[in-house]
Write a protein that holds these residues in place. Sequence first.
Motif, short mmCIF file in Angstrom:
data_model
loop_
_atom_site.label_atom_id
_atom_site.label_comp_id
_atom_site.label_asym_id
_atom_site.label_seq_id
_atom_site.Cartn_x
_atom_site.Cartn_y
_atom_site.Cartn_z
N SER A 94 0.73 -1.49 0.01
CA SER A 94 -0.15 -0.24 0.10
C SER A 94 0.90 1.50 -0.01
CB SER A 94 -0.87 -0.26 1.27
OG SER A 94 -0.27 -0.06 2.66
N SER A 95 1.54 1.41 0.79
CA SER A 95 2.17 2.28 0.79
C SER A 95 4.49 2.25 0.14
CB SER A 95 3.27 2.70 2.29
OG SER A 95 4.11 1.83 2.79
N HIS A 96 4.52 1.03 -0.16
CA HIS A 96 4.94 0.46 -0.78
C HIS A 96 5.72 -0.83 -0.81
CE1 HIS A 96 6.49 -0.98 3.03
NE2 HIS A 96 7.84 -1.41 2.67
N ILE A 97 6.35 -1.01 -2.36
CA ILE A 97 6.78 -2.77 -2.72
C ILE A 97 8.23 -2.73 -2.75
CG2 ILE A 97 4.89 -2.75 -3.89
CD1 ILE A 97 6.31 -2.51 -6.44
N ALA A 98 9.04 -3.41 -3.67
CA ALA A 98 10.27 -3.48 -2.97
C ALA A 98 10.45 -4.35 -4.48
CB ALA A 98 11.53 -4.61 -1.86
N VAL A 99 11.96 -3.30 -4.94
CA VAL A 99 12.70 -4.35 -5.74
C VAL A 99 14.16 -4.88 -5.82
CG1 VAL A 99 12.81 -4.61 -8.92
CG2 VAL A 99 11.57 -3.43 -8.18
N LEU A 100 14.24 -6.86 -6.16
CA LEU A 100 15.48 -6.42 -5.68
C LEU A 100 16.15 -6.78 -6.50
CD1 LEU A 100 14.82 -10.14 -3.86
CD2 LEU A 100 15.03 -7.78 -2.78
N ALA A 101 18.04 -6.92 -6.83
CA ALA A 101 18.79 -6.72 -7.70
C ALA A 101 18.78 -7.15 -8.89
CB ALA A 101 19.82 -6.15 -7.18
N SER A 102 18.04 -8.53 -8.58
CA SER A 102 17.66 -9.21 -9.16
C SER A 102 16.66 -8.59 -10.20
CB SER A 102 17.08 -10.75 -8.26
OG SER A 102 16.50 -10.37 -7.99
N GLY A 103 15.57 -8.71 -9.72
CA GLY A 103 14.50 -8.13 -10.61
C GLY A 103 13.35 -8.09 -10.08
N LYS A 104 13.02 -9.26 -9.22
CA LYS A 104 12.34 -10.31 -8.24
C LYS A 104 11.47 -8.86 -7.32
CE LYS A 104 13.77 -14.15 -7.74
NZ LYS A 104 14.19 -15.50 -6.29
N VAL A 105 9.38 -8.99 -7.50
CA VAL A 105 9.17 -7.53 -6.86
C VAL A 105 8.64 -8.22 -6.31
CG1 VAL A 105 7.60 -6.08 -7.09
CG2 VAL A 105 8.85 -6.94 -8.54
N VAL A 106 8.73 -7.55 -4.47
CA VAL A 106 8.43 -8.55 -3.32
C VAL A 106 7.67 -7.41 -2.71
CG1 VAL A 106 10.09 -10.55 -3.04
CG2 VAL A 106 10.61 -8.27 -2.16
N PRO A 107 6.67 -7.72 -1.61
CA PRO A 107 5.80 -6.76 -1.30
C PRO A 107 6.37 -5.49 -0.33
CG PRO A 107 5.93 -8.93 0.18
CD PRO A 107 6.23 -9.29 -1.34
N CYS A 108 7.56 -6.37 0.58
CA CYS A 108 7.87 -5.23 1.69
C CYS A 108 9.67 -5.54 1.46
CB CYS A 108 7.78 -5.07 2.45
SG CYS A 108 8.49 -6.20 3.90
N CYS A 109 10.04 -4.32 1.66
CA CYS A 109 12.28 -4.15 1.75
C CYS A 109 11.85 -5.09 3.40
CB CYS A 109 12.46 -2.87 2.61
SG CYS A 109 11.29 -1.47 3.97
N LEU A 110 11.30 -5.55 4.06
CA LEU A 110 12.23 -6.79 5.27
C LEU A 110 12.33 -7.86 3.76
CD1 LEU A 110 10.19 -5.86 8.07
CD2 LEU A 110 12.09 -5.06 6.79
N ASP A 111 11.63 -8.38 2.60
CA ASP A 111 11.91 -9.58 1.94
C ASP A 111 13.31 -9.33 1.25
OD1 ASP A 111 11.15 -12.03 1.25
OD2 ASP A 111 9.90 -11.32 0.16
#
Length: 258
Positions: A190-207
Motif C-alpha cells: 500500500s505504501s511501498h513495494i520492493a524490487v530486488l537487484a535480481s528484478g524480483k518484486v516483493v511486497p516489502c523491503c524486509l523480504d
Amino acid sequence: MDLDFFESIIKQAKVYTKEIVCHVVGDPLTQSNLNDYLDIIHKHGMKAMLTTSGYFLKKHSYDTLFHPCVKQINISLNSFNKNDTSITFDQYMNPVLDLCKVKLDREEELFINLRVWNLDEMMSERDFNETLFTKLSSVFHVPLSLENIYKERPKIIRLENKVRIHFDNYFEWPSLQNKDYGHGTCQGLSSHIAVLASGKVVPCCLDCDGIVELGDLHESCLDEIMASPRTVNMIEGFKEGKATEELCQKCSYKERFN
C-alpha cells in the motif's frame, strides 16, 4: 542492477510513486556510480531516499550525496555497534557529523535522519546509546537524556534544521523460522513495494530473500505483477486484517500498524 534495467523500472514505477528508496538491506553508497542512478531518478522527475550504514560516506562527493533528487538521507547509527570494525566510534561518527555540517553550511533542503532503531525494554544498547547521545548533545547543543528517551520513547528529536534523530524499537526480522505472530494489517503493497537487484518484486523491503516473489521484472511488467492474483489477495487480506502469506504471519514488524 545495470543502469538500463534500473531505468526501465523507474519508468514503470512512475505510475505508482514519486519516490524511490535506494535500499533493500544493501547499502546504496557501496555503488561507485551512485550518481548515475540518481541522475536517472532525477531525469524522470522523481525523488530519492538513501538509507545507509554510514560506513561509505567518504566514497562519494557531497555533490552526489546532495544530488538534486535526494530528498532524505537515513543513516542507521546502530550499524557501528552491530558490525565488527577496526575503526573507532569517533572515526565512524566524524563523516556523519561532517555530512550534517556541510548540509547546514550549504543550506541544502534535504533531510538527514540519524536512526537509532535499537530501543528495547532491557536497554540492551544502553552503553552505546549513552556514548552516542553524549556525542550528539555536544555537537548540536541539544540535551539528549538517555533515561528520558527510554522512558518517553519519542519518535523524533530535532537536532538542527532538517537534521533529526529518529527512534524506534528493535524488531525481529521476518523469517519462516520465526514464531507465528498471527494476522494483522501492514503497509506492504500500500505504501511501498520492493524490487530486488535480481528484478524480483516483493511486497516489502524486509523480504530481502525474495520469499514472497510476486513476479520478475525481466519477465513481466510492473502493472501485470501488481494485478496478479497473489498480489491482489495480499492487498485485500491486509484491508481485512488478514496476512495471507506465511512470511507475513511470522513478521513482528506489522504489529506497529495494529
